[in-house]
Every structure is written in structure tokens, then in C-alpha cells.
Design a protein around this motif. Sequence first.
Motif: not given
Length: 562
Positions: A97-100, A132-134, A216-219
Motif C-alpha cells: 500500500a505504501a509503495a503504491f 516502505v523503508i520501515l 521494498g528497495m525495488v520500488f
Amino acid sequence: MTIEMVPPGLIMIVAALLIALTRGTVRTAIVLAAPLLTLWAIFQVPDGVSLSAHFLGYNIELIEGSSVRRLFATVFSIMAFAGGLYSFRTARGVELAAAFAYAGGSIGVAFSGDLISFFLFWEWMAIFSTIVILSGGSAAARAAAFRYALVHFLGGVILMVGIAALYVQTGSVDVAAMKATDFASWMILIGILINAAAPPLSSWLPDAYPESSPTGMVFLSAYTTKTAVLALILLFPGEKVLVFVGLYMAVYGIMYALLENDARRILAYSIVNQVGFMVTGIGIGTEMAINGAAAHAFAHIIYKALLLMSAGVVLHRTGKSRCTDLGGLFRTMPITAFCGIIGALAISGVPLTSGFTTKTMISEAAALEHLPVVWFILAAASAGVFLHAGIKFPWFVFFQKDSGMRPKDAPWNMGLAMALLSGLCILLGVYPEPLYAMLPYPTDFHAYKGYKLVFYLQLLLFSGLAFFLLLPLMRRTRTVCLDTDWFYRKGGKAVAGALTRVISSGYQGASAAVQGFLGKGQATISGLVGHERRLGSSWAIGTSVLWVLVLLVGYAVIYTLR
């Protein structure tokens, strides 16, 4: 309301909310469908302003279309689809959700026609990229996310100061080209460069990104720095200081990537290096250079995501990312190794890959502007890219010594996502014309000329030869590289400790003073109203009547004076 009046970024933001509220097959369908719907909406946006509103007395232009805006929004959507495909089986709902939401913010920035909505989407990105990092879940991820948020809060404050100062000077908040000639423009430029990971405030990227999850790192690799590149194209094309900033970033990223032991930190420093090429092109400022910066940003998002997907699969399957712990994985991870090699060739600018057909535009622009030093440094940086990302990453992770590990290859969805991006890397290298057609300016650039092919093949050949000749020096040990983040990781902790001691000492002193004052006041009051004290003792009736009379007279005087 027609589709042209719906901000494409809003589709991704609504999808983020739905992802957070749903589970299972429904969530998967949203993850895969939302980027495709957004991509369709992007191509419905016409040139010019198509949606505006008034907000607190400002004219807000929520959708302004142009070729370069659509170019960046397109690759942002492609990346959201590939990232969703890669991660939907393993990433937690909050991370997806955060990535989007993060991707939606970047698309919102791409179409913002004014600096107010631009800033709001900019800060939206900072909030959700921090989440995303969290989502990495570890204590290191939480600490890195806190440092990341502080740096981006600083950048946001600087950017907002610049926007406010610009409005005071000009009365306008339109997104328009400017030069860094006064306080307002310099503040805006610095705020953007912080997001572009320009030194000395660049270490937030290799400090934070590798602490995120494998998905996450991909986003993270796709949006923040490339949104900053778009902002520089729109606001500061031809700003000559960017040439020096970009060249420094290109060399700086190589130096640290060559020293690094962690595979994901190698690729994180490589982001800084590659953004340096783009910033240099923007600084040159010609049509060819701007086209090169935009095209290279498009290609970079794809091949960098591919490299990080490959590294993410290794981390997912083995739990390790240090080069000293890896090796020989090609035996049981052939798909991951093959796709990682495709990404490594693309980032190195090998002919028939996307890196060659985009990076050469920037070098060609430097040559056409008779900038031999710039051209030479870019050529040297290209050789350095082949050393650290083109050879070092796949060699130490998939080949070199046998680590003894025999993990399974990528899950089917991760393998499919890597195959998709590998195909794009090859397609844009063999047939770049569709990408060239989307560039800001018309171009008849041809990458595959004889002298270019000979030069780049020689450059790559001798770089590879140098790597293997110097392989004993290239072998990594279990070390940690210190960057400028040391100053706010260690120095910041020391300053915080000193401030804590000063505040604690001041609090203790103030507390003692207040307690002493209250003690004296309590003693005075006790002397007046305690048992058998001055005000607590029984008064004669005459004295009481006298005090009542005094109070009545005083009240009458005050009432009269009103």
C-alpha cells in the motif's frame, strides 16, 4: 468528469487504499490492474493544463501534460506494475500500500503544473517512502527510516522556503524554467538536489535503501531520485552548476561502489552514479542533452529495478547480501543469474541494451558542445560502471568462489517480473525508436554508428580486462564503508547526547528553584492561615466590620471609575 480530468496519480493512491483494505486474490488483482489503468490514463492527458482549481487563493494546476511529463509518468507506471508483480506474494500489505501511494505521489509530481501541488505530492512521496523503508522490519530499518525522514524533511523545508520566496518575488507559483540567480531559486535547486542524492547529502540513499525489504528497495530505486531528475528538467534546464554536480556524482558513486562489500549497497551507490549522468545532461541543457537525460532516466529505472530484483531474490532465498558470503549461486539460480547479467550489461551501456542507446546521447551532447573534459569524465565513468555493476556485482554474487549454498531459484512471479524487465532492456537496446518518439524534443539520433560501437566495445573490453587483472585487489573483506552519513549517525548522536545533558541540567536547576520558591511560599501561607495563625485566628467583631467596610468602599470607587 472525463478521464482527462482525473489525475493519473490519484488512481494509484486510491489503489493503495484498496490494497490496505483487501486481502488475497482481490488485493492481487488491484496490484496488477491499477498500474495498467494508470498507464492508460497517462496517455489520455493532453498537452497543456487540463485540470486546475483554486486553493487558499492560489491557482493550482493539478494536471499539466507534456511529452517529458508523460515519459516519466509512463515509466513510473511500468515500474509499479513490475514491482507489484515481483512482490505481491511476499510483501506485506502495508508495504504494498505504501509503495503504491509512493508511486502515485511521483506521478502526481510529474503532472503538477504549479509549485504548490508539486510540493504536496513531493512530501507525500517522502512520507510513504519512509513507510516502505520501515517495512523492512528490523531495528536497522527503523533507524535508517528515521534518518531518511530527517534528511527529506530538511530538503522539504528548504524547497518550501524557496517556493515561498519565489512567490513573494514574482507572484507566481507556476512550474517554469528558471536560473539559480537569487535566494529563492537557489533554495528550490538545493531542495531538489537533496532528493536527487547529490553530495554531500547523498548518503541517505545507501544508508536507507539497503535496509528495506528485498521487495521494498525495488520500488525505492525508481521514484525519488528520478522525480528529482524530472524536476530539474522542468525547472533548471541548462543550469551550468549541474554539470559539475553531475560529474561529481558520477565519480563519487563509482568510488564507493567499488569499495562496497554489500551487494545492495553496491547497487545503491550505482544509483547515485547513474543519476550523475542525467544531472550532467540537464546541466549541458541542449535539446540533445535533455533528451539524453530523460531517455537515460527511463532506461535506468528499468535496468536498475532488474538488478535489484536479482539481488532481492538472492537475499530472499539465502538471507545474505554481502559479497563475502555469496558466490557460485548460478548453479541453482540460473534464471536470477541470467536476468542479473542482462541488467548488468544494460547499466554498463553494452551495445544491444537500453543503456547504450540512452547514455550515448549524453556523451554525444557533450561532444557537440565541445566539452572535452566533460566527455572524457563521462567516458571514464562509463568504464567505472562496467567495473562495479557490470562485472563486480554478478561476478561476486553468482560466480567467483563456491559458497556451498544451493538455494532455489526465484519464485514464478519474481522470475516473470525479471523476465519482463530483461525483455525491455533488450528491446530498447535493439529498437529504441518508440522511446525516442516520447522524448521532449524531436531527434534523429542514431546510436549504432561505427565509431561509437568501436569506442564503447574497446572501453568495455579494457575495463573488463583491468577487473580480472586486478581481481586480487577487488576481492572484498568483511568491512563497512563510511560515508558522510557518519556525521549525522555518530555526530548527531553526540550532539543529541550533549543537548540532553544540557536540558537535563537546566531542568534540574529550574526544578530546584521552583521547589525552593514554592517552599518559601508555603511557609509564608502557613504563617498566615494555619491553626492559630494571623489570618486563621478569631477576629474581634469590630475588626471584621471594619474590613467589610473597606472592601465595600473599594468596590464603590472601582465601579464609579468604570
